[in-house]
Design a protein around this motif. Structure first.
Motif: not given
Ligand code: AMP
Ligand code: ZN
Length: 113
Positions: A23, A42, A56, A59
């Motif tokens: 990631f 990220p 998201n 992340l």
């Protein structure tokens, strides 16, 4: 996409890799502001903190996990460090790909800037 950090992630622009997983990617800042200055990004292109959302935001956790691992591996976890994000013009963001600065190796002043 014409993004400096996307190019660093995919190897088009060289960087000194500090850490990588599925990631996130972490590399030494080209203009270090402390004895340790690592940029953690990220792999997914997100322009800035304004665009963190329910899909998201995991992340950001991955980035802090990476920071903790780097701190442990590089031996400054106990002494301490700072993780900071600059967002937008007033925040001092110059590269429009979400990133966190990991700074260590000296006593960091507060408040910053
Ligand atoms: P910010 O000002 O928060 O957007 O941070 C961008 C950071 O990226 C700055 O600390 C720059 O020194 C760093 N930077 C810019 N270009 C490179 C590069 N090619 N390799 C490593 N770090 C870079
Ligand atoms: Zn990007």
């Amino acid at each position: 996409m014409d993004c400096l950090f996307c190019k660093i992630i995919n190897g088009e622009i060289p960087s000194t890799k500090v850490y990588e997983d599925e990631f996130v990617y972490a590399f030494n800042d080209i203009e270090p502001q402390a004895p340790v200055h690592v940029v953690i990004v990220p792999k997914e292109h997100i322009c800035c903190a304004n665009k963190i959302n329910a899909e998201n935001s995991f992340l950001v956790g991955k980035i802090f996990e990476a920071a903790a691992k780097i701190a442990e591996d590089m031996g400054f976890a106990d002494k301490g460090y700072r993780v900071v994000n600059n967002c937008g013009e007033d925040g001092g963001q110059t590269v429009l790909h979400l990133h966190f600065h990991l700074l260590a190796g000296r006593n960091l002043g507060w408040p910053p800037g």
